[in-house]
Design a protein around this motif. Structure first.
Motif, mmCIF file in Angstrom:
data_model
loop_
_atom_site.group_PDB
_atom_site.id
_atom_site.type_symbol
_atom_site.label_atom_id
_atom_site.label_comp_id
_atom_site.label_asym_id
_atom_site.label_seq_id
_atom_site.Cartn_x
_atom_site.Cartn_y
_atom_site.Cartn_z
ATOM 1 N N ARG A 105 -0.091 -12.044 7.931
ATOM 2 C CA ARG A 105 -0.278 -12.578 6.852
ATOM 3 C C ARG A 105 0.220 -11.769 5.343
ATOM 4 O O ARG A 105 0.383 -10.851 5.827
ATOM 5 C CB ARG A 105 -1.439 -12.455 6.399
ATOM 6 C CG ARG A 105 -2.470 -12.915 4.971
ATOM 7 C CD ARG A 105 -3.792 -12.685 5.536
ATOM 8 N NE ARG A 105 -3.996 -14.301 6.327
ATOM 9 C CZ ARG A 105 -4.962 -14.241 7.039
ATOM 10 N NH1 ARG A 105 -5.606 -13.066 7.600
ATOM 11 N NH2 ARG A 105 -5.760 -15.396 7.428
ATOM 12 N N GLU A 106 0.738 -12.087 4.153
ATOM 13 C CA GLU A 106 1.679 -11.357 3.654
ATOM 14 C C GLU A 106 0.258 -10.331 2.603
ATOM 15 O O GLU A 106 -0.695 -11.610 2.620
ATOM 16 C CB GLU A 106 2.779 -12.142 2.641
ATOM 17 C CG GLU A 106 3.171 -10.695 1.503
ATOM 18 C CD GLU A 106 4.410 -12.122 1.286
ATOM 19 O OE1 GLU A 106 5.383 -11.368 0.585
ATOM 20 O OE2 GLU A 106 3.972 -12.821 0.293
ATOM 21 N N THR A 107 0.922 -9.172 2.314
ATOM 22 C CA THR A 107 -0.105 -8.500 1.783
ATOM 23 C C THR A 107 0.609 -8.111 0.636
ATOM 24 O O THR A 107 1.770 -9.014 0.124
ATOM 25 C CB THR A 107 -0.581 -7.011 2.470
ATOM 26 O OG1 THR A 107 1.028 -6.027 2.159
ATOM 27 C CG2 THR A 107 -0.630 -6.643 3.517
ATOM 28 N N PRO A 108 -0.259 -8.268 -0.679
ATOM 29 C CA PRO A 108 0.042 -8.172 -2.245
ATOM 30 C C PRO A 108 1.333 -6.834 -2.251
ATOM 31 O O PRO A 108 1.371 -6.946 -3.480
ATOM 32 C CB PRO A 108 -1.486 -7.253 -2.387
ATOM 33 C CG PRO A 108 -2.371 -7.611 -2.058
ATOM 34 C CD PRO A 108 -2.135 -7.913 -0.309
ATOM 35 N N ALA A 109 1.107 -6.276 -1.685
ATOM 36 C CA ALA A 109 1.407 -4.569 -1.666
ATOM 37 C C ALA A 109 3.027 -4.996 -1.359
ATOM 38 O O ALA A 109 4.033 -5.168 -2.243
ATOM 39 C CB ALA A 109 1.566 -3.517 -0.973
ATOM 40 N N CYS A 110 3.263 -6.056 -0.094
ATOM 41 C CA CYS A 110 4.777 -6.363 0.240
ATOM 42 C C CYS A 110 4.745 -7.902 -1.500
ATOM 43 O O CYS A 110 6.136 -7.877 -0.833
ATOM 44 C CB CYS A 110 4.944 -7.219 1.024
ATOM 45 S SG CYS A 110 4.532 -5.659 2.419
ATOM 46 N N LYS A 111 3.812 -8.507 -1.471
ATOM 47 C CA LYS A 111 4.426 -10.099 -2.175
ATOM 48 C C LYS A 111 4.793 -9.033 -4.061
ATOM 49 O O LYS A 111 5.591 -9.641 -3.928
ATOM 50 C CB LYS A 111 2.709 -10.968 -1.925
ATOM 51 C CG LYS A 111 2.952 -12.229 -2.813
ATOM 52 C CD LYS A 111 2.387 -13.097 -2.616
ATOM 53 C CE LYS A 111 1.939 -14.124 -3.499
ATOM 54 N NZ LYS A 111 1.162 -15.508 -3.578
ATOM 55 N N ILE A 112 4.120 -8.377 -4.424
ATOM 56 C CA ILE A 112 4.159 -7.802 -5.853
ATOM 57 C C ILE A 112 5.122 -7.220 -5.852
ATOM 58 O O ILE A 112 5.789 -6.938 -6.734
ATOM 59 C CB ILE A 112 2.809 -7.195 -6.291
ATOM 60 C CG1 ILE A 112 2.145 -8.722 -6.383
ATOM 61 C CG2 ILE A 112 2.505 -7.349 -7.574
ATOM 62 C CD1 ILE A 112 0.563 -8.177 -6.892
ATOM 63 N N ASN A 113 4.730 -5.840 -5.445
ATOM 64 C CA ASN A 113 6.075 -4.804 -5.153
ATOM 65 C C ASN A 113 6.366 -4.061 -6.653
ATOM 66 O O ASN A 113 7.771 -4.358 -6.839
ATOM 67 C CB ASN A 113 6.923 -5.165 -3.673
ATOM 68 C CG ASN A 113 7.495 -3.973 -3.308
ATOM 69 O OD1 ASN A 113 7.487 -2.331 -4.079
ATOM 70 N ND2 ASN A 113 8.296 -4.004 -3.315
ATOM 71 N N ASP A 114 5.387 -4.111 -7.152
ATOM 72 C CA ASP A 114 6.373 -3.351 -8.410
ATOM 73 C C ASP A 114 7.195 -2.479 -9.141
ATOM 74 O O ASP A 114 6.902 -2.074 -10.051
ATOM 75 C CB ASP A 114 5.134 -3.756 -9.676
ATOM 76 C CG ASP A 114 3.735 -3.077 -9.510
ATOM 77 O OD1 ASP A 114 3.974 -2.238 -8.874
ATOM 78 O OD2 ASP A 114 2.790 -3.021 -10.042
#
Length: 626
Positions: free
Chosen positions: A62-71
């Protein structure tokens, strides 16, 4: 259940009971640690594994917010060991050090049982579950999760309660740092040098040598030793005057530092500094444990004292409920849910790492709390109370000191009448080290080192808490001005970071926070019980199994009983009588106690309403994995 699981669990629990029974007649600090290690092992190795596999159903894919957004600012995929360091450094503030020391007035047994059992069953479960909930909902705060899982009004109530508790807690934690660093060039130099070291580590791990965690760690540890050595030689030199600051100066420097730590990219300062601090925290904790094993000191505080029914000189209330709000961090703490739904979920690179980071960091903090309890209880009983009470109060106890005058002479400070827990903690640890071969005669060094260590320990919670406060304020203001919810809006980031730092910095500078300190424990634990109620709602809705929801429902029910009772007792027995006499502090405390209690009751009944709808089948299933 497989025999390969049942047998080690039974053996470890049997060994824990054996150690606990012997503690009553042979009060050895080693037996105390044996009891703790057995149950911590059962909790992490078996209970948390079951929680991860069956209740929370962790999925590495499952993709985490850190990997999905990575700003590159707040959402940054991070190595799990580095993130463990941040989580541990952020949650381990004053609580696991000071709370157990103060609670020792009731004897060592109540504190020991709450620290170990509370962490395994309630605290670590709380930290792990809320971290997973936030990761699955894009890194949202506990208030936003409450809005989605329960109702919009409950989310608004949680936002106000959390922000209020956060500001008060940050100011309160900072007072401990100010008291440790004021007039201390050693502490100021060492803690100050961790900032440029953190910058170097951050750039090394994320830009100069991306992914080379081992290299950055080696550089950081070496430089940390250098910083500690430099700090120790500054006192007594002509440079000392440049690093010796007054109390008011420190009260300006701390929120200024916290502001920059809250708005700079997380990889640049906050994350590497917390990671660096975790080395010192864990290293010192291991050193203390080794000191206990080598010196094998006996606990001089009895298992229970005459103050369990109330009337204690340090904490006047009875064992129930005040033990459970005095020892917060180290057993269970509401502050942890702000970190677990604040900075950490935005940096988790793999969902299955949540068990190691969430549950594991709390177990490590429980270990630190047990060591703090040992440090307080190895002191002679009279010395412990002489340090932690005013001289006039101590005289009324009819006790006699044994070694406090001698210890004061060795450390170069008068330790009598220094309440608050920090001084007796440092004295107790120095006492242990002084009984280790080859370390005798260095009590003065160890005492001042531990005072500096306490400041570094607590400061990590302050900078992480300020950043979490910025997230909360952005979410809250976003209700009225949607632009604030834009995580890339630099003006909104800087403004909210400044406002949070200013709010708690003002309380710190004016000193008014000292009038609100008595309610910190109850309000902090109230937040923990509210987080458990929200977690119960999510588990019930997702699994439809009451048996699974009990992992948070039972600790939540216990914490509701504790915090509601403590809040009412504070109001009725302490703050209301003060307010009736025209005391301004009493009026403020009475108002805040009732306000927070009312908020807690709202969330409790709204949660129960939703639970009944879920169990009746009238509430639609929501997915928290989107």
């Amino acid at each position: 259940m497989k025999m390969s699981v049942v047998l080690p669990v039974v053996l470890l629990c049997a060994l824990a009971l054996f150690a606990l029974s012997f503690l009553m007649s042979v009060p050895s600090a080693i037996l105390l640690l044996v009891f703790g290690f057995c149950l911590w092992a059962v909790g992490y190795r078996y209970y948390s594994a079951w929680l991860a596999a069956k209740v929370m159903c962790l999925d590495a894919g499952r993709e985490t917010p850190a990997c999905k957004i990575n700003d590159g600012r707040d959402y940054v995929p991070t190595n799990k060991y580095v993130l463990f360091g941040h989580q541990f450094a952020a949650i381990a503030g004053a609580g696991p050090l000071i709370g157990p020391v103060l609670a020792a007035q009731w004897g060592f047994m109540p504190g020991l049982l709450w620290i170990v059992l509370g962490a395994v069953i309630a605290g670590a479960t709380h930290d792990f579950v809320v971290l997973v909930l936030s990761v699955r909902q894009g890194g949202l705060s506990i208030a936003e999760i409450a809005r989605k899982e329960i109702s919009t009004p409950t989310g608004r109530v949680m936002s106000l309660a959390i922000f209020l508790i956060m500001v008060l807690t940050l100011a309160g934690l900072s007072i401990a740092v100010v008291n440790a660093l004021k007039g201390s060039p050693w502490g100021t130099v060492t803690v100050g040098l961790t900032i440029p070291i953190a910058f170097l580590m951050g750039f090394w791990m994320f830009h100069f040598r991306p992914g080379k965690i081992g290299e950055a760690s080696l550089i950081g540890v070496i430089l940390l030793f250098v910083a500690t050595w430099l700090g120790s030689i500054v006192p007594g030199t002509e440079f000392a005057k440049y690093f010796t600051y007054s109390e008011q100066t420190m009260k300006i420097l701390l929120p200024t530092y916290a502001f920059f730590a809250s708005v700079l990219p997380v990889w640049m300062l906050l994350l590497p500094r917390d990671y660096l601090s975790s080395y010192m925290k864990i290293g010192v904790a291991v050193a203390i444990a080794l000191g206990v094993l080598i010196a094998h000191p006996m606990l001089q505080m009895p298992p229970f004292t005459k103050f369990i029914s109330g009337g204690g000189p340090i904490i006047p209330g009875p064992l129930f409920p005040y033990l459970f709000i005095t020892i917060a961090c180290g057993a269970i703490s509401g502050f942890h849910c702000m970190v677990g739904t604040g900075t950490t979920p935005k940096m988790l690179s793999c969902e299955t790492d949540a068990r190691f980071i969430g549950y594991g960091a709390m177990i490590m903090e429980s270990f630190v709390a047990a060591l703090a309890l040992i440090a307080a209880c190895v002191l002679p009983v009279g010395d412990y109370f002489a340090i932690n009470t005013a001289p006039a109060v101590f005289q009324k106890l009819g006790m006699h000191t044994q070694q406090v005058a001698y210890i004061s002479q060795l450390v170069g400070e008068n330790l009598v009448g220094r309440p608050g827990g920090a001084v007796s903690l440092a004295a107790g640890i120095a006492y242990i080290f002084d009984n280790v071969p080859f370390l005798t005669g260095m009590m003065g060094y160890w005492y001042h080192f531990i005072i500096m260590f306490e400041a570094m320990f607590i400061l990590s919670a302050v900078d992480a808490g300020t950043r979490v406060g910025r997230y909360l304020l952005q979410e809250f203001l976003g209700i009225f001005v949607p632009k604030f919810k834009d995580i890339h809006w630099n003006f909104g980031i800087v403004l909210t970071g400044f406002l949070v730092s200013f709010f708690w910095g003002y309380l710190l500078y004016s000193g008014n926070v000292s009038t609100i300190w008595p309610m910190f424990g109850a309000s902090n634990q109230l937040l923990a019980c509210l987080a458990l109620l929200i977690a119960t709602t999510e588990i019930l809705r997702r699994t439809r199994k009451i048996s699974y929801s009990l992992v948070t429902m039972i600790p939540g029910a216990f914490m509701v009983t504790i915090t509601f009772t403590a809040a009412w007792m504070n109001f009725a027995n302490i703050f209301l009588p003060m307010a009736q006499k025209g005391n301004v502090a009493g009026v403020i405390n009475a108002f805040l106690s009732i306000l927070l209690l009312a908020m807690g009751i709202w969330v409790l009944f709204d949660s129960i309403r939703v639970w009944l709808k879920i169990l009746s089948g009238s509430d639609a299933v929501k997915s928290t994995s989107d």
